[in-house]
Motif scaffolding. Structure first.
Motif, PDB file in Angstrom:
ATOM      1  N   PRO A   7      41.971  82.401  -0.587  1.00 10.62           N
ATOM      2  CA  PRO A   7      42.537  82.946  -1.778  1.00 10.62           C
ATOM      3  C   PRO A   7      41.964  82.289  -2.849  1.00 10.62           C
ATOM      4  CG  PRO A   7      44.406  81.757  -0.870  1.00 10.62           C
ATOM      5  CD  PRO A   7      42.990  81.747   0.068  1.00 10.62           C
ATOM      6  N   GLN A   8      41.335  81.129  -2.873  1.00 14.75           N
ATOM      7  CA  GLN A   8      40.409  80.806  -3.974  1.00 14.75           C
ATOM      8  C   GLN A   8      38.900  80.968  -4.040  1.00 14.75           C
ATOM      9  OE1 GLN A   8      42.260  79.156  -6.309  1.00 14.75           O
ATOM     10  NE2 GLN A   8      44.115  79.952  -5.226  1.00 14.75           N
ATOM     11  N   LEU A  58      27.793  82.123   1.537  1.00 21.16           N
ATOM     12  CA  LEU A  58      28.285  81.580   0.290  1.00 21.16           C
ATOM     13  C   LEU A  58      29.787  81.848  -0.188  1.00 21.16           C
ATOM     14  CD1 LEU A  58      25.159  83.240  -1.875  1.00 21.16           C
ATOM     15  CD2 LEU A  58      25.215  80.966  -0.869  1.00 21.16           C
ATOM     16  N   TRP A  59      30.074  80.764  -0.515  1.00 23.17           N
ATOM     17  CA  TRP A  59      31.612  80.881  -1.231  1.00 23.17           C
ATOM     18  C   TRP A  59      31.713  80.714  -2.723  1.00 23.17           C
ATOM     19  CZ3 TRP A  59      35.587  81.444   2.298  1.00 23.17           C
ATOM     20  CH2 TRP A  59      35.124  81.436   3.425  1.00 23.17           C
ATOM     21  N   LEU A  60      32.201  81.798  -3.372  1.00 24.65           N
ATOM     22  CA  LEU A  60      31.999  81.792  -5.022  1.00 24.65           C
ATOM     23  C   LEU A  60      33.462  81.688  -5.143  1.00 24.65           C
ATOM     24  CD1 LEU A  60      30.000  85.221  -5.143  1.00 24.65           C
ATOM     25  CD2 LEU A  60      29.227  83.018  -5.021  1.00 24.65           C
ATOM     26  N   PRO A  61      33.821  81.141  -6.465  1.00 25.08           N
ATOM     27  CA  PRO A  61      35.259  80.802  -7.037  1.00 25.08           C
ATOM     28  C   PRO A  61      35.902  82.118  -7.187  1.00 25.08           C
ATOM     29  CG  PRO A  61      33.464  80.013  -8.388  1.00 25.08           C
ATOM     30  CD  PRO A  61      32.683  80.359  -7.057  1.00 25.08           C
ATOM     31  N   ALA A  62      36.920  82.231  -7.068  1.00 26.63           N
ATOM     32  CA  ALA A  62      37.753  83.420  -7.210  1.00 26.63           C
ATOM     33  C   ALA A  62      38.703  83.203  -8.461  1.00 26.63           C
ATOM     34  CB  ALA A  62      38.660  84.005  -6.100  1.00 26.63           C
ATOM     35  N   THR A 110      34.029  89.386   1.670  1.00 25.24           N
ATOM     36  CA  THR A 110      35.504  89.001   1.952  1.00 25.24           C
ATOM     37  C   THR A 110      35.935  88.703   0.659  1.00 25.24           C
ATOM     38  OG1 THR A 110      35.001  88.131   4.018  1.00 25.24           O
ATOM     39  CG2 THR A 110      37.039  87.707   3.183  1.00 25.24           C
ATOM     40  N   ASP A 111      37.258  89.428   0.242  1.00 26.08           N
ATOM     41  CA  ASP A 111      37.730  89.468  -0.971  1.00 26.08           C
ATOM     42  C   ASP A 111      36.808  89.851  -2.296  1.00 26.08           C
ATOM     43  OD1 ASP A 111      40.211  88.491  -0.259  1.00 26.08           O
ATOM     44  OD2 ASP A 111      39.412  86.614   0.046  1.00 26.08           O
ATOM     45  N   ALA A 112      36.086  90.800  -1.782  1.00 24.67           N
ATOM     46  CA  ALA A 112      35.126  91.485  -2.913  1.00 24.67           C
ATOM     47  C   ALA A 112      34.866  92.972  -2.422  1.00 24.67           C
ATOM     48  CB  ALA A 112      34.002  90.783  -3.373  1.00 24.67           C
TER      49      ALA A 112
END
Length: 173
Positions: A7-8, A58-62, A110-112
């Motif tokens: 979620p973040q 890659l992990w981008l801040p939400a 994911t989440d985009a």
């Protein structure tokens, strides 16, 4: 089993099936539509990306996400029709998998979700720089115009004489 959702953060998985000379990802916050290519996105977050890796996550801040992210990859050898581009935005709970506009660069989000529907038609007919081939054919510039009209992304403030840049060098308008 991990679902990949956080979620973040937004998860971006990239699978390069071709070789790329340039590859970058920008979280767009401000525009400079007097420029083309990456400079169109005047103020942007630039996560680390390695054009040499075949697979990367890659992990981008939400938290406080930019209005949009933009992935660009230029093939080696360079061939304009094979340039890979993918615009996407934060969308909690959504997933997407597909090619970044051309075959050879596969992306899982994911989440985009991707943003489609922009292109040369996004440039206003009366925009003087539209006559410039370098601007008109630049997909970053095309998407910049779409962002201005559809997401109200602001223009970057103009550089003023004597203002130091990030490297401490003076910039002149």
């Amino acid at each position: 089993m991990e679902s990949g959702a956080d979620p973040q953060r937004v998860r971006v998985e990239i699978e390069a099936r071709s070789s790329y000379r340039i590859m970058w990802l920008a979280g767009i916050r401000e525009l400079d539509l007097t420029q083309h290519c990456l400079r169109t996105f005047a103020d942007c977050d630039k996560p680390q990306i390695d054009r040499r890796k075949r697979h990367q996550t890659l992990w981008l801040p939400a938290t406080n996400p930019p209005p949009a992210w933009y992935l660009c990859a230029l093939p080696f050898p360079w061939d304009w029709p094979r340039n890979a581009h993918l615009a996407f935005e934060y969308a909690p709970g959504e997933t997407w998998e597909g090619e970044a506009m051309v075959r050879g660069l596969r992306v899982n989000l994911t989440d985009a979700h991707p943003i489609f529907g922009w292109g040369e038609h996004s440039i206003p007919a009366k925009e003087p720089l539209r006559r410039s081939r370098l601007h008109r054919t630049c997909r970053n510039w095309q998407f910049g115009w779409w962002l201005r009209d559809n997401r109200d992304v602001p223009d970057a403030p103009p550089l003023t004489a004597g203002k130091p840049d990030e490297g401490g060098q003076l910039q002149f308008a």
